[in-house]
Design a protein around this motif. Structure first.
Motif, PDB file in Angstrom:
ATOM      1  N   VAL A  17       0.947  -1.018   0.094  1.00 51.03           N
ATOM      2  CA  VAL A  17       0.376   0.256  -0.107  1.00 51.03           C
ATOM      3  C   VAL A  17       0.900   1.390  -0.172  1.00 51.03           C
ATOM      4  N   VAL A  18       0.660   2.025  -1.052  1.00 53.63           N
ATOM      5  CA  VAL A  18       1.382   3.629  -1.179  1.00 53.63           C
ATOM      6  C   VAL A  18       0.221   4.635  -1.125  1.00 53.63           C
ATOM      7  N   ASP A  19       0.647   5.429   0.214  1.00 50.93           N
ATOM      8  CA  ASP A  19       0.218   6.467   0.406  1.00 50.93           C
ATOM      9  C   ASP A  19       0.416   7.818   0.052  1.00 50.93           C
ATOM     10  N   ASP A  20       0.421   8.714  -1.685  1.00 52.01           N
ATOM     11  CA  ASP A  20       0.640   9.304  -1.832  1.00 52.01           C
ATOM     12  C   ASP A  20       0.076   9.993  -1.119  1.00 52.01           C
ATOM     13  N   CYS A  21       0.011  11.940  -2.124  1.00 52.72           N
ATOM     14  CA  CYS A  21      -0.595  13.073  -0.679  1.00 52.72           C
ATOM     15  C   CYS A  21      -2.444  13.137  -1.434  1.00 52.72           C
ATOM     16  N   LEU A  22      -2.705  12.620  -2.955  1.00 54.41           N
ATOM     17  CA  LEU A  22      -3.921  12.433  -3.687  1.00 54.41           C
ATOM     18  C   LEU A  22      -4.844  11.254  -2.218  1.00 54.41           C
ATOM     19  N   GLY A  23      -4.134   9.904  -2.568  1.00 51.43           N
ATOM     20  CA  GLY A  23      -4.968   8.941  -2.423  1.00 51.43           C
ATOM     21  C   GLY A  23      -3.816   7.912  -2.059  1.00 51.43           C
ATOM     22  N   ILE A  24      -4.734   7.153  -1.749  1.00 51.76           N
ATOM     23  CA  ILE A  24      -3.347   5.279  -0.960  1.00 51.76           C
ATOM     24  C   ILE A  24      -4.002   4.559  -2.379  1.00 51.76           C
ATOM     25  N   TRP A  25      -2.590   4.080  -2.609  1.00 54.85           N
ATOM     26  CA  TRP A  25      -3.301   2.511  -3.898  1.00 54.85           C
ATOM     27  C   TRP A  25      -2.598   1.704  -3.411  1.00 54.85           C
ATOM     28  N   LYS A  26      -2.701   0.195  -4.327  1.00 54.02           N
ATOM     29  CA  LYS A  26      -2.291  -0.819  -4.610  1.00 54.02           C
ATOM     30  C   LYS A  26      -2.558  -1.815  -5.676  1.00 54.02           C
ATOM     31  N   ASP A  27      -1.469  -2.386  -5.830  1.00 51.25           N
ATOM     32  CA  ASP A  27      -1.911  -3.175  -6.723  1.00 51.25           C
ATOM     33  C   ASP A  27      -2.419  -5.182  -7.058  1.00 51.25           C
ATOM     34  N   VAL A  28      -2.860  -5.806  -7.453  1.00 49.88           N
ATOM     35  CA  VAL A  28      -3.634  -6.981  -7.478  1.00 49.88           C
ATOM     36  C   VAL A  28      -3.592  -7.393  -8.320  1.00 49.88           C
ATOM     37  N   VAL A  29      -3.353  -8.706  -8.266  1.00 51.79           N
ATOM     38  CA  VAL A  29      -4.040  -9.410  -9.394  1.00 51.79           C
ATOM     39  C   VAL A  29      -5.398 -10.209  -9.596  1.00 51.79           C
ATOM     40  N   TYR A  30      -5.585  -9.404 -10.801  1.00 50.92           N
ATOM     41  CA  TYR A  30      -7.755 -10.216 -10.745  1.00 50.92           C
ATOM     42  C   TYR A  30      -7.399 -11.479 -12.101  1.00 50.92           C
ATOM     43  N   ASP A  31      -6.601 -11.426 -12.325  1.00 48.81           N
ATOM     44  CA  ASP A  31      -6.146 -12.822 -13.504  1.00 48.81           C
ATOM     45  C   ASP A  31      -5.380 -13.661 -13.523  1.00 48.81           C
ATOM     46  N   ALA A  32      -5.105 -14.074 -12.305  1.00 48.04           N
ATOM     47  CA  ALA A  32      -3.614 -15.116 -11.851  1.00 48.04           C
ATOM     48  C   ALA A  32      -3.700 -15.217 -13.581  1.00 48.04           C
ATOM     49  N   THR A  33      -4.591 -16.357 -14.091  1.00 49.33           N
ATOM     50  CA  THR A  33      -3.907 -16.888 -14.962  1.00 49.33           C
ATOM     51  C   THR A  33      -3.153 -16.447 -16.305  1.00 49.33           C
ATOM     52  N   HIS A  34      -3.199 -14.875 -17.045  1.00 55.01           N
ATOM     53  CA  HIS A  34      -2.499 -14.658 -17.329  1.00 55.01           C
ATOM     54  C   HIS A  34      -2.075 -13.589 -16.481  1.00 55.01           C
ATOM     55  N   THR A  35      -1.425 -13.406 -15.397  1.00 54.87           N
ATOM     56  CA  THR A  35      -0.855 -12.358 -14.892  1.00 54.87           C
ATOM     57  C   THR A  35      -1.566 -11.250 -14.764  1.00 54.87           C
ATOM     58  N   LEU A  36      -3.315 -10.847 -14.621  1.00 57.92           N
ATOM     59  CA  LEU A  36      -2.941  -9.321 -15.156  1.00 57.92           C
ATOM     60  C   LEU A  36      -3.322  -8.645 -13.778  1.00 57.92           C
ATOM     61  N   ARG A  37      -2.542  -7.487 -13.585  1.00 58.39           N
ATOM     62  CA  ARG A  37      -2.907  -7.236 -12.701  1.00 58.39           C
ATOM     63  C   ARG A  37      -4.015  -5.659 -12.410  1.00 58.39           C
ATOM     64  N   LEU A  38      -5.026  -4.962 -11.226  1.00 57.80           N
ATOM     65  CA  LEU A  38      -5.226  -3.799 -11.502  1.00 57.80           C
ATOM     66  C   LEU A  38      -4.515  -3.254 -10.642  1.00 57.80           C
ATOM     67  N   ARG A  39      -4.371  -1.759 -10.392  1.00 54.14           N
ATOM     68  CA  ARG A  39      -4.038  -0.521  -8.792  1.00 54.14           C
ATOM     69  C   ARG A  39      -5.186  -0.141  -9.067  1.00 54.14           C
ATOM     70  N   MET A  40      -5.653  -0.156  -7.655  1.00 51.83           N
ATOM     71  CA  MET A  40      -6.828   0.440  -7.212  1.00 51.83           C
ATOM     72  C   MET A  40      -6.373   1.863  -5.970  1.00 51.83           C
ATOM     73  N   TYR A  41      -6.730   2.925  -6.197  1.00 56.84           N
ATOM     74  CA  TYR A  41      -7.290   4.008  -5.432  1.00 56.84           C
ATOM     75  C   TYR A  41      -7.862   4.252  -4.897  1.00 56.84           C
ATOM     76  N   ARG A  42      -7.806   4.938  -3.958  1.00 55.28           N
ATOM     77  CA  ARG A  42      -8.929   5.331  -2.555  1.00 55.28           C
ATOM     78  C   ARG A  42      -7.965   6.955  -2.270  1.00 55.28           C
ATOM     79  N   PRO A  43      -9.263   7.488  -2.138  1.00 55.21           N
ATOM     80  CA  PRO A  43      -9.229   8.688  -1.981  1.00 55.21           C
ATOM     81  C   PRO A  43      -8.529   9.223  -0.241  1.00 55.21           C
TER      82      PRO A  43
END
Length: 120
Positions: A17-43
């Motif tokens: 989890v990384v806390d930038d000045c605008l928001g908090i974000w982290k990377d997660v895997v949404y499809d392990a078969t194809h090793t696809l990730r997404l980044r979740m951002y929260r204010p």
């Protein structure tokens, strides 16, 4: 990002989890078969939640004509951070398989997988 979320794995290349000045974000895997990730951002602003303590969700697919780029590029990252902060929303910036290595409809299937992951 609560520990009860349906996150299957966290990327080994990014901090949990990384806390930038605008928001908090982290990377997660949404499809392990194809090793696809997404980044979740929260204010980070404490006044961003509704009466039910829920945020709206915006799913963002970066541009590049299904051939170029990644959600990790600085301008996509900064844009998603700003969207989360200014909309007071949870922003999911998804990666997907790119052409020419992967032909259509692989990218559309990846987008469908993101929405199925979110629904689950």
């Amino acid at each position: 990002m609560s520990s009860s979320s349906p996150v299957s794995a966290v990327s080994a290349t990014a901090p949990h989890v990384v806390d930038d000045c605008l928001g908090i974000w982290k990377d997660v895997v949404y499809d392990a078969t194809h090793t696809l990730r997404l980044r979740m951002y929260r204010p980070t602003d404490g006044n961003t939640t509704t009466a039910n303590n829920k945020l709206s969700v915006l799913v963002y697919f970066h541009d590049g004509g299904f051939c170029l780029c990644s959600f990790e590029l600085p301008h996509f990252h900064t844009g998603a951070l700003r969207l989360a902060a200014e909309l007071s929303a949870l922003v999911l910036s998804a990666d997907y398989r790119l052409a020419p290595e992967h032909r259509l409809p692989a990218m559309h299937c990846d987008a469908e997988a993101v929405l199925s992951w979110l629904r689950a």
